[in-house]
Write a protein that holds these residues in place. Structure first.
Motif, PDB file in Angstrom:
ATOM      1  N   LYS A   1       0.800  -1.216   0.000  1.00 38.41           N
ATOM      2  CA  LYS A   1       0.000   0.000   0.000  1.00 38.41           C
ATOM      3  C   LYS A   1       0.837   1.272   0.000  1.00 38.41           C
ATOM      4  CE  LYS A   1      -3.813  -2.337   0.132  1.00 38.41           C
ATOM      5  NZ  LYS A   1      -4.612  -2.458  -1.103  1.00 38.41           N
ATOM      6  N   TRP A   2       2.046   1.245   0.587  1.00 33.84           N
ATOM      7  CA  TRP A   2       2.828   2.475   0.695  1.00 33.84           C
ATOM      8  C   TRP A   2       3.650   2.758  -0.552  1.00 33.84           C
ATOM      9  CZ3 TRP A   2       7.894   1.121   0.206  1.00 33.84           C
ATOM     10  CH2 TRP A   2       8.279  -0.140   0.640  1.00 33.84           C
ATOM     11  N   PHE A   3       3.588   1.884  -1.563  1.00 32.04           N
ATOM     12  CA  PHE A   3       4.301   2.144  -2.812  1.00 32.04           C
ATOM     13  C   PHE A   3       3.757   3.406  -3.485  1.00 32.04           C
ATOM     14  CE2 PHE A   3       6.666  -1.566  -4.981  1.00 32.04           C
ATOM     15  CZ  PHE A   3       7.396  -1.790  -3.825  1.00 32.04           C
ATOM     16  N   PRO A   4       4.622   4.165  -4.182  1.00 33.35           N
ATOM     17  CA  PRO A   4       4.113   5.246  -5.045  1.00 33.35           C
ATOM     18  C   PRO A   4       3.121   4.677  -6.053  1.00 33.35           C
ATOM     19  CG  PRO A   4       6.491   5.415  -4.799  1.00 33.35           C
ATOM     20  CD  PRO A   4       6.091   4.109  -4.180  1.00 33.35           C
ATOM     21  N   LYS A   5       2.093   5.415  -6.361  1.00 31.97           N
ATOM     22  CA  LYS A   5       0.982   4.846  -7.114  1.00 31.97           C
ATOM     23  C   LYS A   5       1.326   4.474  -8.554  1.00 31.97           C
ATOM     24  CE  LYS A   5      -1.083   9.319  -8.396  1.00 31.97           C
ATOM     25  NZ  LYS A   5      -2.316  10.120  -8.315  1.00 31.97           N
ATOM     26  N   HIS A   6       2.368   5.084  -9.143  1.00 37.33           N
ATOM     27  CA  HIS A   6       2.695   4.773 -10.533  1.00 37.33           C
ATOM     28  C   HIS A   6       3.892   3.826 -10.664  1.00 37.33           C
ATOM     29  CE1 HIS A   6      -0.191   7.583 -12.082  1.00 37.33           C
ATOM     30  NE2 HIS A   6       0.320   8.565 -11.376  1.00 37.33           N
ATOM     31  N   LEU A   7       4.409   3.315  -9.562  1.00 36.15           N
ATOM     32  CA  LEU A   7       5.631   2.515  -9.606  1.00 36.15           C
ATOM     33  C   LEU A   7       5.330   1.030  -9.577  1.00 36.15           C
ATOM     34  CD1 LEU A   7       8.762   2.332  -9.427  1.00 36.15           C
ATOM     35  CD2 LEU A   7       8.488   2.317  -6.931  1.00 36.15           C
ATOM     36  N   GLU A   8       6.076   0.282 -10.407  1.00 38.34           N
ATOM     37  CA  GLU A   8       6.083  -1.164 -10.330  1.00 38.34           C
ATOM     38  C   GLU A   8       7.524  -1.637 -10.144  1.00 38.34           C
ATOM     39  OE1 GLU A   8       2.383  -2.381 -13.292  1.00 38.34           O
ATOM     40  OE2 GLU A   8       4.461  -2.664 -13.943  1.00 38.34           O
ATOM     41  N   VAL A   9       7.720  -2.552  -9.218  1.00 36.51           N
ATOM     42  CA  VAL A   9       9.004  -3.225  -9.059  1.00 36.51           C
ATOM     43  C   VAL A   9       8.808  -4.649  -9.557  1.00 36.51           C
ATOM     44  CG1 VAL A   9      10.718  -4.036  -7.412  1.00 36.51           C
ATOM     45  CG2 VAL A   9       9.694  -1.783  -7.132  1.00 36.51           C
ATOM     46  N   ILE A  10       9.720  -5.110 -10.425  1.00 36.31           N
ATOM     47  CA  ILE A  10       9.499  -6.390 -11.104  1.00 36.31           C
ATOM     48  C   ILE A  10      10.761  -7.251 -11.021  1.00 36.31           C
ATOM     49  CG2 ILE A  10       8.735  -7.501 -13.230  1.00 36.31           C
ATOM     50  CD1 ILE A  10       7.582  -4.812 -14.098  1.00 36.31           C
ATOM     51  N   PRO A  11      10.884  -8.096 -10.004  1.00 36.45           N
ATOM     52  CA  PRO A  11      11.983  -9.072  -9.980  1.00 36.45           C
ATOM     53  C   PRO A  11      11.660 -10.241 -10.916  1.00 36.45           C
ATOM     54  CG  PRO A  11      10.616  -9.359  -8.050  1.00 36.45           C
ATOM     55  CD  PRO A  11      10.051  -8.180  -8.787  1.00 36.45           C
ATOM     56  N   GLY A  12      12.701 -10.922 -11.388  1.00 39.80           N
ATOM     57  CA  GLY A  12      12.430 -12.041 -12.276  1.00 39.80           C
ATOM     58  C   GLY A  12      13.636 -12.924 -12.511  1.00 39.80           C
ATOM     59  N   LEU A  13      13.378 -14.079 -13.088  1.00 39.03           N
ATOM     60  CA  LEU A  13      14.402 -15.060 -13.450  1.00 39.03           C
ATOM     61  C   LEU A  13      14.198 -15.457 -14.908  1.00 39.03           C
ATOM     62  CD1 LEU A  13      14.220 -17.392 -10.317  1.00 39.03           C
ATOM     63  CD2 LEU A  13      15.952 -15.643 -10.777  1.00 39.03           C
ATOM     64  N   GLY A  14      15.287 -15.980 -15.504  1.00 39.80           N
ATOM     65  CA  GLY A  14      15.190 -16.445 -16.872  1.00 39.80           C
ATOM     66  C   GLY A  14      16.101 -17.626 -17.110  1.00 39.80           C
ATOM     67  N   ILE A  15      15.743 -18.459 -18.082  1.00 39.12           N
ATOM     68  CA  ILE A  15      16.581 -19.577 -18.497  1.00 39.12           C
ATOM     69  C   ILE A  15      16.387 -19.764 -19.992  1.00 39.12           C
ATOM     70  CG2 ILE A  15      14.800 -21.308 -17.991  1.00 39.12           C
ATOM     71  CD1 ILE A  15      17.119 -23.186 -17.168  1.00 39.12           C
ATOM     72  N   GLY A  16      17.479 -20.065 -20.671  1.00 39.40           N
ATOM     73  CA  GLY A  16      17.373 -20.223 -22.103  1.00 39.40           C
ATOM     74  C   GLY A  16      18.607 -20.861 -22.703  1.00 39.40           C
ATOM     75  N   VAL A  17      18.744 -20.699 -24.024  1.00 40.74           N
ATOM     76  CA  VAL A  17      19.870 -21.251 -24.772  1.00 40.74           C
ATOM     77  C   VAL A  17      20.643 -20.102 -25.396  1.00 40.74           C
ATOM     78  CG1 VAL A  17      20.579 -22.762 -26.644  1.00 40.74           C
ATOM     79  CG2 VAL A  17      18.602 -23.376 -25.234  1.00 40.74           C
ATOM     80  N   ASN A  18      21.959 -20.141 -25.267  1.00 39.27           N
ATOM     81  CA  ASN A  18      22.845 -19.101 -25.789  1.00 39.27           C
ATOM     82  C   ASN A  18      23.629 -19.673 -26.978  1.00 39.27           C
ATOM     83  OD1 ASN A  18      24.464 -16.923 -26.205  1.00 39.27           O
ATOM     84  ND2 ASN A  18      25.639 -17.139 -24.307  1.00 39.27           N
ATOM     85  N   PHE A  19      23.495 -19.033 -28.112  1.00 39.29           N
ATOM     86  CA  PHE A  19      24.256 -19.420 -29.310  1.00 39.29           C
ATOM     87  C   PHE A  19      25.385 -18.399 -29.477  1.00 39.29           C
ATOM     88  CE2 PHE A  19      19.891 -20.806 -29.798  1.00 39.29           C
ATOM     89  CZ  PHE A  19      20.037 -22.132 -30.173  1.00 39.29           C
ATOM     90  N   ILE A  20      26.599 -18.815 -29.181  1.00 44.92           N
ATOM     91  CA  ILE A  20      27.742 -17.905 -29.116  1.00 44.92           C
ATOM     92  C   ILE A  20      28.416 -17.788 -30.492  1.00 44.92           C
ATOM     93  CG2 ILE A  20      30.025 -17.531 -28.100  1.00 44.92           C
ATOM     94  CD1 ILE A  20      29.019 -19.024 -25.630  1.00 44.92           C
ATOM     95  N   THR A  21      28.804 -16.581 -30.843  1.00 45.23           N
ATOM     96  CA  THR A  21      29.746 -16.360 -31.955  1.00 45.23           C
ATOM     97  C   THR A  21      30.823 -15.412 -31.440  1.00 45.23           C
ATOM     98  OG1 THR A  21      28.550 -14.461 -32.846  1.00 45.23           O
ATOM     99  CG2 THR A  21      27.926 -16.621 -33.688  1.00 45.23           C
ATOM    100  N   THR A  22      32.072 -15.638 -31.856  1.00 45.56           N
ATOM    101  CA  THR A  22      33.141 -14.770 -31.383  1.00 45.56           C
ATOM    102  C   THR A  22      34.408 -14.964 -32.206  1.00 45.56           C
ATOM    103  OG1 THR A  22      34.451 -14.143 -29.448  1.00 45.56           O
ATOM    104  CG2 THR A  22      33.950 -16.477 -29.694  1.00 45.56           C
ATOM    105  N   ASP A  23      35.237 -13.943 -32.197  1.00 38.43           N
ATOM    106  CA  ASP A  23      36.642 -14.051 -32.601  1.00 38.43           C
ATOM    107  C   ASP A  23      37.460 -13.936 -31.325  1.00 38.43           C
ATOM    108  OD1 ASP A  23      35.989 -14.163 -35.322  1.00 38.43           O
ATOM    109  OD2 ASP A  23      35.836 -11.974 -35.399  1.00 38.43           O
ATOM    110  N   TYR A  24      38.492 -14.754 -31.164  1.00 37.77           N
ATOM    111  CA  TYR A  24      39.204 -14.720 -29.892  1.00 37.77           C
ATOM    112  C   TYR A  24      40.662 -15.136 -30.086  1.00 37.77           C
ATOM    113  CZ  TYR A  24      38.942 -19.825 -29.766  1.00 37.77           C
ATOM    114  OH  TYR A  24      39.078 -21.158 -30.061  1.00 37.77           O
ATOM    115  N   TYR A  25      41.448 -14.702 -29.131  1.00 35.58           N
ATOM    116  CA  TYR A  25      42.857 -15.126 -29.051  1.00 35.58           C
ATOM    117  C   TYR A  25      42.938 -16.210 -27.989  1.00 35.58           C
ATOM    118  CZ  TYR A  25      43.578 -10.669 -31.422  1.00 35.58           C
ATOM    119  OH  TYR A  25      43.511  -9.619 -32.294  1.00 35.58           O
ATOM    120  N   PRO A  26      43.491 -17.357 -28.305  1.00 40.61           N
ATOM    121  CA  PRO A  26      43.555 -18.427 -27.305  1.00 40.61           C
ATOM    122  C   PRO A  26      44.491 -18.112 -26.148  1.00 40.61           C
ATOM    123  CG  PRO A  26      44.647 -19.092 -29.342  1.00 40.61           C
ATOM    124  CD  PRO A  26      43.995 -17.782 -29.620  1.00 40.61           C
TER     125      PRO A  26
END
Length: 495
Positions: free
Chosen positions: A123-148
């Motif tokens: 109830k004491w939150f400012p009336k226009h504010l939303e706080v949104i915590p969250g988690l995520g999981i997915g697949v990462n397709f990597i591309t890169t140039d690198y020096y070993p």
């Protein structure tokens, strides 16, 4: 809805500064609800990426700063944001000696689960504010140039990882925290946020890596105009409800001073009209409580839910005892509000009362032959048969009571009247009754006979007797009701 009406509704939204445009039930767990198109959302944004660190390399940054852009589609389920998101992270050549990555890119397909926390939740939150915590999981397709290695960097020996290369794909994990500006329209909800991300890369033998982001974006509900119109209607309704005057409970009766439940067919039933004002819902429960002049409840009529428009009382207590003549009874009407009305008004209970005064009751002893009047509102001086020390109000009541009894007796034609005086035996002994109460009650009965004669009754039809503490209405153990024993009874017998 035509185009003109739609534009008008949208204008109302933009001008109203309404709260909670984004769907949110204000609870931790989602509510059971049908899937509806107006809860589907799209979002897009971008921001700054901090350098990537491979955990087995300590705090050494393997890239420079970078950037990101993100796009997603999802569904708002009672304030839980479920989305499928596509993210592109990009870093340029690292500047430091140990920054061995160039053109490092994450291409992520991710499921995100986030919870809206707003003023509906806290109830004491400012009336226009939303706080949104969250988690995520997915697949990462990597591309890169690198020096070993650093030596390879010095020698200019650059390797590459392309989409589809072996071990270029890995699981991706995210924890984030966002702030959203809500309350205007579901068509435009800006947000900012920060997250930390981790993935396990084997394509270059780096192992676990992590990096942070800060970002900004916009979420939109393509069918949000439906939410906005619903909200406008709801807010107008709530404003209308809030503008109602203070809720009230009311009880009324047409028999405030003429209730005579003596089975003569006239004013034998007291009818009470019950009503409430400015309540939105049926109450949780209601109660009509009838109390004697000492405040003791003698009768209760109660129920749950909808209040009847009327209730009736036959003048009898729960014990079966009938009301006294010329006495006052307070009828209390109490309403326990529903949860919805309690939240809206801040009130839990409404109450009202009315005082009903009985007339002269002719209780039938023998039909068409003999009647009895019982009165406990004739006041005497303490231990006397006189009216000298009582208050002016009590003198006035004595006068009105005895004049009323006189009129009623005259209306019954040729009768004989026996006036009996009663007292309360405080010690519960025969000695008190014989030596004190019978003589006192006899004198008081004779005083009343004299007044009835002065009021116009023929002295020849009048007689009196003192009964003292005999025939008590309340038992000696019932100290609370001793006052009922101090009474005068009139036995009226047709000749």
């Amino acid at each position: 809805m035509d185009k003109k009406t739609t534009l008008a509704c949208l204008a109302c939204v933009l001008l109203s500064g309404a709260v909670f445009a984004e769907p949110d039930n204000g609870k931790f767990l989602p509510s059971a609800e049908m899937l509806v198109p107006n809860h589907v959302f799209l979002e897009a944004g971008g921001g700054l990426n901090f350098p990537v660190n491979f955990f087995n390399q300590g705090r050494v940054a393997m890239t420079s700063y970078g950037g990101n852009f993100v796009a997603g589609v999802g569904y708002n389920f009672s304030g839980w944001l479920n989305s499928i998101t596509v993210t592109r992270d990009m870093w340029d050549q690292g500047k430091g000696e140990y920054a061995l990555m160039e053109n490092f890119k994450n291409n992520i397909i991710e499921f995100r689960l986030r919870k809206i926390i707003s003023k509906k939740s806290i109830k004491w939150f400012p009336k226009h504010l939303e706080v949104i915590p969250g988690l995520g999981i997915g697949v990462n397709f990597i591309t890169t140039d690198y020096y070993p290695s650093i030596r390879a960097k010095e020698d200019g020996r650059l390797n590459s990882v392309q989409l589809g290369d072996k071990s270029a794909n890995c699981l991706f994990y995210r924890a984030g925290f966002e702030f959203a500006l809500n309350g205007i329209t579901d068509l435009f909800i800006p947000f900012i946020g920060a997250d930390y991300n981790a993935f396990y890369d084997t394509s270059i033998g780096g192992g676990f890596a992590g990096f942070a982001r800060i970002y900004a974006g916009v979420r939109t509900y393509p069918f949000g105009i439906v939410n906005d119109v619903k909200r406008i209607k709801q807010e107008r309704y709530e404003k209308m409800i809030a503008s109602w005057p203070e809720p009230a409970a009311k009880i009324k009766t047409a028999l405030e001073d003429s209730f005579t439940p003596d089975d003569d067919g006239l004013n034998d039933i007291a009818v009470f009209d019950l009503s409430t004002e400015y309540l939105e819902y049926d109450p949780e429960s209601w109660l009509v409580s009838i109390c004697d002049k000492k405040g003791k409840e003698i009768k209760r009529i109660e129920g749950k839910g909808k209040i009847p428009s009327q209730v009736e009382w036959d003048g009898k207590a729960e014990s079966g005892e009938l009301v006294f003549s010329r006495d006052e009874y307070t009828v209390n009407f109490t309403v326990t509000l529903s949860e919805g009305d309690r939240e809206r008004t801040g009130l839990a209970v409404l109450s009202s009362s009315v005082v009903i005064k009985t007339g002269i009751l002719f209780e039938v002893i023998i039909p068409d032959k003999q009647w009895k009047i019982i009165v406990n509102t004739i006041y005497f001086d303490p231990d006397r048969a006189t009216f000298e020390k009582i208050s002016e109000e009590q003198k006035r009541e004595n006068k009105e009571t005895l004049e009323s009894i006189t009129r009623q007796i005259l209306e019954h034609g040729e009768v004989e009247v026996l006036v009996e005086g009663y007292a309360n035996n405080v010690s519960n002994t025969e000695r008190e009754n014989i030596q004190e109460l019978i003589p006192l009650s006899r004198l008081r009965a004779q005083t009343i006979v004299n007044i009835l004669s002065e009021n116009g009754l023929d002295p020849d039809i009048l007689s009196s007797d003192g009964k003292g503490g005999s025939n008590p209405i309340a038992k000696w153990e019932d100290r609370e009701n001793w006052w009922k024993n101090r009474r005068v009874e009139f036995i009226v017998t047709r000749k």
